[in-house]
Design a protein around this motif. Structure first.
Motif, short mmCIF file in Angstrom:
data_model
loop_
_atom_site.label_atom_id
_atom_site.label_comp_id
_atom_site.label_asym_id
_atom_site.label_seq_id
_atom_site.Cartn_x
_atom_site.Cartn_y
_atom_site.Cartn_z
N LEU A 45 6.34 7.79 -12.83
CA LEU A 45 5.09 8.16 -13.49
C LEU A 45 5.10 7.91 -14.99
O LEU A 45 4.12 7.45 -15.57
CB LEU A 45 4.77 9.63 -13.20
CG LEU A 45 3.41 10.16 -13.66
CD1 LEU A 45 2.28 9.40 -12.98
CD2 LEU A 45 3.29 11.65 -13.35
N HIS A 81 0.69 16.67 -7.89
CA HIS A 81 -0.31 15.91 -7.12
C HIS A 81 0.20 14.51 -6.82
O HIS A 81 0.03 13.98 -5.71
CB HIS A 81 -1.63 15.84 -7.90
CG HIS A 81 -2.76 15.25 -7.13
ND1 HIS A 81 -3.03 13.89 -7.13
CD2 HIS A 81 -3.70 15.81 -6.33
CE1 HIS A 81 -4.07 13.65 -6.38
NE2 HIS A 81 -4.50 14.79 -5.87
N TYR A 82 0.84 13.89 -7.78
CA TYR A 82 1.39 12.53 -7.63
C TYR A 82 2.47 12.50 -6.56
O TYR A 82 2.48 11.61 -5.68
CB TYR A 82 1.95 12.08 -8.97
CG TYR A 82 2.59 10.71 -8.98
CD1 TYR A 82 1.82 9.56 -8.81
CD2 TYR A 82 3.96 10.56 -9.15
CE1 TYR A 82 2.41 8.30 -8.82
CE2 TYR A 82 4.56 9.31 -9.17
CZ TYR A 82 3.78 8.19 -9.01
OH TYR A 82 4.36 6.95 -9.01
N TYR A 129 10.47 10.90 -9.47
CA TYR A 129 9.04 10.61 -9.61
C TYR A 129 8.61 10.58 -11.07
O TYR A 129 7.64 9.91 -11.42
CB TYR A 129 8.21 11.61 -8.81
CG TYR A 129 8.09 11.23 -7.36
CD1 TYR A 129 7.08 10.37 -6.92
CD2 TYR A 129 9.01 11.69 -6.41
CE1 TYR A 129 6.97 10.00 -5.59
CE2 TYR A 129 8.91 11.33 -5.08
CZ TYR A 129 7.89 10.48 -4.67
OH TYR A 129 7.79 10.10 -3.35
N LYS A 154 -0.49 17.20 -12.67
CA LYS A 154 -0.50 15.76 -12.40
C LYS A 154 0.74 15.34 -11.62
O LYS A 154 0.66 14.55 -10.67
CB LYS A 154 -0.59 14.99 -13.72
CG LYS A 154 -0.68 13.48 -13.57
CD LYS A 154 -0.81 12.82 -14.94
CE LYS A 154 -0.87 11.30 -14.80
NZ LYS A 154 -1.01 10.65 -16.15
N THR A 164 0.93 13.41 -2.94
CA THR A 164 0.08 12.33 -2.44
C THR A 164 0.93 11.17 -1.94
O THR A 164 0.64 10.58 -0.89
CB THR A 164 -0.86 11.84 -3.55
OG1 THR A 164 -1.70 12.92 -3.99
CG2 THR A 164 -1.76 10.71 -3.06
N ASP A 165 2.00 10.86 -2.66
CA ASP A 165 2.88 9.77 -2.24
C ASP A 165 3.62 10.13 -0.95
O ASP A 165 3.75 9.29 -0.05
CB ASP A 165 3.88 9.45 -3.35
CG ASP A 165 4.74 8.24 -3.02
OD1 ASP A 165 4.19 7.12 -2.98
OD2 ASP A 165 5.95 8.40 -2.78
#
Length: 304
Positions: free
Chosen positions: A70, A132-133, A66, A129, A136-137
């Motif tokens: 990102l 959360h990323y 990830y 960040k 959420t995914d």
């Protein structure tokens, strides 16, 4: 002659068996010690008991994947090999790369000496960040992606577990969330968790963090649906501090709970009854009646 007594060495218990070492009391620099220092950041991962090492590598691989999404595909790449490197050094480097997680040196699993908890040191990411990323995914795609990892807890920074150091760190970490310029009032809650430490009082920790958040601001405590949740985890001699958004909607940052809720929602939507089809002759009949009533004058309608 009496038997020679063994001097030094490992302590022995009854029956001449080697006494077990309490991993919670060993020194920091001894085998099994506590390898986490202040000023670190990353992700605190809870996992299946006895699977801490497997969960550490699993978490590093997921974070590396990830992070590439990102921050760009070059984020987790290792430095290129040296042209002047000897054959022996090249072989040693390749063997070392095979043994370490895909995240390389940017994601390093550190054992906490605590059951079901692993710390992933990641100095080049934004932990809040990033977590959360990822979550959420995983919620959008209804995928689990982990076998042993349970929760991903963002850690913006670590400090020694004493109130002075915790307050100093908290003032610095919480400022962007609660003390920024032109700060709008928001809602928050504080969730402390203390393991293997009897020096930090739970209530005192909560009051200290709340006073830092509310210093000159009109923020409101909300225990049901806060915008920000401050996560303060104390393990042994270190305090881990992080801030989480959408904490409740992301199931307390629990990957398993997110997956189960998504599966349940998907099952509910697929089992919903389809609307009954209206017979074609019935539709035509209703359309004819509607057209006839539309052609009536007000007097005709009134007479009926």
């Amino acid at each position: 002659m009496g038997k020679n007594k063994r001097k030094g060495g490992d302590a022995q218990g009854a029956g001449g068996k080697k006494a077990k070492t309490d991993i919670h009391k060993v020194g920091k620099y001894l085998p099994g010690g506590f390898p986490i220092d202040p000023k670190m950041k990353g992700v605190l991962v809870t996992c299946t008991r006895g699977k801490e090492h497997s969960a550490g590598q699993e978490a590093c691989d997921l974070l590396a994947e990830y992070a590439a999404k990102l921050y760009g595909s070059d984020f987790s790449k290792e430095p290129e090999e040296d042209e002047d490197e000897s054959v022996e050094d090249a072989i040693a480097r390749e063997i070392a790369q095979l043994k370490k997680p895909k995240g390389g040196k940017k994601f390093l699993p550190l054992m906490t000496g605590t059951d079901c908890v692993v710390f992933i040191r990641a100095m080049e990411i934004e932990p809040s960040k990033m977590c959360h990323y990822i979550l959420t995914d995983l919620q959008k795609t209804a995928s689990k992606r982990t076998r042993y990892c349970h929760r991903f807890i963002p850690v913006e920074e670590t400090s020694y577990a004493n109130m002075d150091d915790i307050e100093s760190m908290s003032t610095r970490i919480l400022e962007p969330f609660f003390q920024a310029e032109n700060q709008e009032p928001t809602t928050f809650s504080i969730i402390p968790k203390i393991r293997h430490n009897d020096k930090i009082p739970r209530d005192g920790l909560v009051k200290s963090l709340a006073s830092i958040v509310g210093n000159g601001q009109k923020h409101v405590v909300n225990l049901t649906q806060p915008r920000y949740v401050i996560l303060a985890e104390v393990i042994k001699s270190i305090c881990f501090l992080g801030v989480a958004e959408d904490y409740d909607s992301l199931k307390k940052y629990n990957i398993q709970s997110i997956f189960e809720a998504a599966q349940k929602e998907e099952g509910t939507s697929s089992s919903a009854p389809e609307p009954k089809a209206v017979p074609e002759d019935k539709v035509k009949e209703e359309e004819t009646e509607a057209a006839a009533s539309a052609e009536q004058t007000p007097e005709e309608a009134k007479s009926e």
